[in-house]
Design a protein around this motif. Structure first.
Motif, mmCIF file in Angstrom:
data_model
loop_
_atom_site.group_PDB
_atom_site.id
_atom_site.type_symbol
_atom_site.label_atom_id
_atom_site.label_comp_id
_atom_site.label_asym_id
_atom_site.label_seq_id
_atom_site.Cartn_x
_atom_site.Cartn_y
_atom_site.Cartn_z
ATOM 1 N N SER A 79 8.394 69.991 43.321
ATOM 2 C CA SER A 79 8.437 71.035 44.460
ATOM 3 C C SER A 79 7.231 72.489 44.362
ATOM 4 N N GLY A 109 8.439 71.236 50.774
ATOM 5 C CA GLY A 109 9.964 70.517 50.007
ATOM 6 C C GLY A 109 8.854 69.081 50.900
ATOM 7 N N TYR A 110 9.949 67.973 51.035
ATOM 8 C CA TYR A 110 10.117 67.088 52.137
ATOM 9 C C TYR A 110 9.918 67.156 52.918
ATOM 10 N N ARG A 152 9.903 75.456 48.918
ATOM 11 C CA ARG A 152 10.334 74.480 47.588
ATOM 12 C C ARG A 152 11.816 73.876 47.704
ATOM 13 N N GLU A 175 13.552 68.997 43.619
ATOM 14 C CA GLU A 175 13.162 67.287 44.313
ATOM 15 C C GLU A 175 14.388 66.608 42.958
ATOM 16 N N LEU A 219 5.753 66.922 46.022
ATOM 17 C CA LEU A 219 5.990 66.351 47.029
ATOM 18 C C LEU A 219 5.558 67.708 47.932
ATOM 19 N N ASP A 220 4.381 68.367 47.619
ATOM 20 C CA ASP A 220 3.450 68.641 48.368
ATOM 21 C C ASP A 220 2.592 68.395 48.855
ATOM 22 N N CYS A 251 2.882 64.366 47.333
ATOM 23 C CA CYS A 251 2.940 62.911 47.381
ATOM 24 C C CYS A 251 4.465 62.812 48.771
ATOM 25 N N GLY A 252 5.079 64.385 49.317
ATOM 26 C CA GLY A 252 6.316 63.973 50.518
ATOM 27 C C GLY A 252 5.734 63.382 51.435
ATOM 28 N N THR A 297 9.049 56.887 53.518
ATOM 29 C CA THR A 297 7.907 57.872 52.309
ATOM 30 C C THR A 297 7.540 57.679 50.680
ATOM 31 N N PHE A 345 6.088 58.514 47.925
ATOM 32 C CA PHE A 345 6.409 59.476 46.715
ATOM 33 C C PHE A 345 5.325 58.784 45.824
#
Length: 298
Positions: free
Chosen positions: A145, A149-150, A156, A159, A185-186, A188-189, A236, A238
Motif C-alpha cells: 500500500s 489503502g483498502y 498507506r 497490507e 492497494l492503490d 487492486c484495492g 474486492t 485484489f
C-alpha cells in the motif's frame, strides 16, 4: 501465441479473491500454468480447494504443491465446499510446495513468472534453498500500500500479504529476479464487479463460475469482516490484478519505486529501499473490468 510459464502461489480459502483469481488464471490463454502452490495456515485445506477446481476445469494436468503454513492458525471459510473432497483420491500430482517451486523453475527451458497472491513464505524459502532461481524467474505480486489503502482511501496501510510475513517479502523484494512488479492497494484495492457485469457471473451456467459463486455464497455467510451480498456484487478482487500483470500492463500506469518495508508491514517509498515496478494507478479501470468479465467467461 507463445504462452508464459507461470507458478501461482496462493492462500486461497481465506479471502475469496484468490478463488476469483484462480478462475481468471485458468481462463487466460497467455499463461501456461506449470504449478499451483498453497501457502499460510492450513495449506492442505487450501490444496483441496485448488484440486476440486482443477477437476471441474478438467485441468488435473497442473501439479499442486502443498506449501508452508500452520493448520492451527488458519481461517478456513470455504471448508463446507470441500468437506467431502478426498485429496488422497485426487488424480493430479501433489508435491512439497517449496521443492516444487525450485524444481519447476530449474527444469524450465524459459523464464517462469511467479504470481504471488499470498504471503511470501514459500517463495522466500525457495530463494533460501536455491538463490539462483532468480536468474530464470520473474516476480509478480499483490503486495503493499504505497499512497492508498483498502477501498481506495487516502494514506498507506499495512497490507495483509506484507504484514503477516515481513521477513519473507523483504527477502523477495531484495532478490535479483529478472524483474519484479506489484499491484498494491492503490490499484487492486478498488476492484469490484457490480450491476450488469456481476449479474453475468452470478447467472452463468459455466461450471467453473457456478463453483465460484457457490464458494462466494459460503464465504460471504461465514466471514465476519465483510457485509457483501453475493447476490448483488463481488467483494474486492485484489488478486485478479496480479494475474493480469503476468501477461499485460496495458490498463495500468507502472512506475519504478524504491520501497522499504517497516516492521509493521508498511511499504514506504525510500531512496535507500529496493526498486520495484509498481502498478501505481489505473489508465483505464473500466476497460480492465470489461476484460475481467471476458476472462471469467460467463
Amino acid at each position: 501465441m507463445k504462452k508464459i510459464p507461470v507458478i501461482l502461489d496462493t492462500d486461497i480459502g481465506t479471502d475469496i479473491d484468490d478463488t476469483w483469481a484462480l478462475v481468471m488464471l485458468l481462463n487466460s490463454p497467455e499463461l501456461d500454468v506449470k504449478l499451483i502452490t498453497t501457502v499460510s495456515g492450513d495449506t492442505y485445506y487450501r490444496a483441496k480447494i485448488v484440486a476440486k477446481f482443477l477437476e471441474i476445469a478438467e485441468r488435473t494436468d497442473i501439479p499442486i504443491g502443498i506449501g508452508m503454513g500452520n493448520p492451527k492458525d488458519s481461517l478456513n471459510f470455504q471448508e463446507p465446499w470441500i468437506k467431502d473432497f478426498d485429496l488422497d483420491r485426487y488424480k493430479g500430482k501433489l508435491y512439497d510446495g517449496v521443492d516444487a517451486i525450485v524444481d519447476t523453475i530449474k527444469n524450465s527451458k524459459e523464464p517462469v513468472t511467479i504470481i504471488s497472491i499470498g504471503i511470501a513464505t514459500n517463495i522466500a524459502k525457495a530463494l533460501e534453498i536455491s538463490p539462483d532461481i532468480v536468474k530464470k524467474s520473474r516476480f509478480v505480486g499483490m503486495h503493499g500500500s504505497i499512497y492508498k489503502g483498502y477501498g481506495g482511501k487516502e494514506g498507506r496501510e499495512p497490507e495483509a500479504n506484507v504484514r503477516y510475513d515481513v521477513p519473507s517479502i523483504r527477502k523477495v523484494f531484495s532478490s535479483n529476479f529478472l524483474d519484479k512488479i506489484i499491484t498494491p492497494l492503490d490499484t487492486c484495492g478498488i476492484v469490484k464487479l457490480e450491476g450488469e457485469r456481476y449479474e453475468k457471473i452470478l447467472n452463468s451456467e459455466n461450471p467453473l463460475l457456478k463453483a465460484l459463486i457457490e464458494n462466494y455464497k459460503i464465504w460471504s455467510e461465514l466471514v465476519p469482516w465483510t457485509k457483501v451480498d453475493y447476490q448483488i456484487e463481488s467483494s474486492t478482487l485484489f488478486d485478479t490484478v496480479a494475474i493480469y500483470l503476468a501477461y499485460s500492463q496495458n490498463f495500468l500506469e507502472i512506475e519504478p519505486i524504491k520501497l522499504k518495508i517497516t516492521d509493521e508491514g508498511l511499504t514506504v517509498p525510500d531512496e535507500d529501499g529496493e526498486e520495484i515496478e509498481v502498478a501505481i494507478r489505473w489508465k483505464n479501470y473500466e476497460a480492465f473490468l470489461n476484460h475481467l468479465i471476458e476472462r471469467l467467461k460467463p
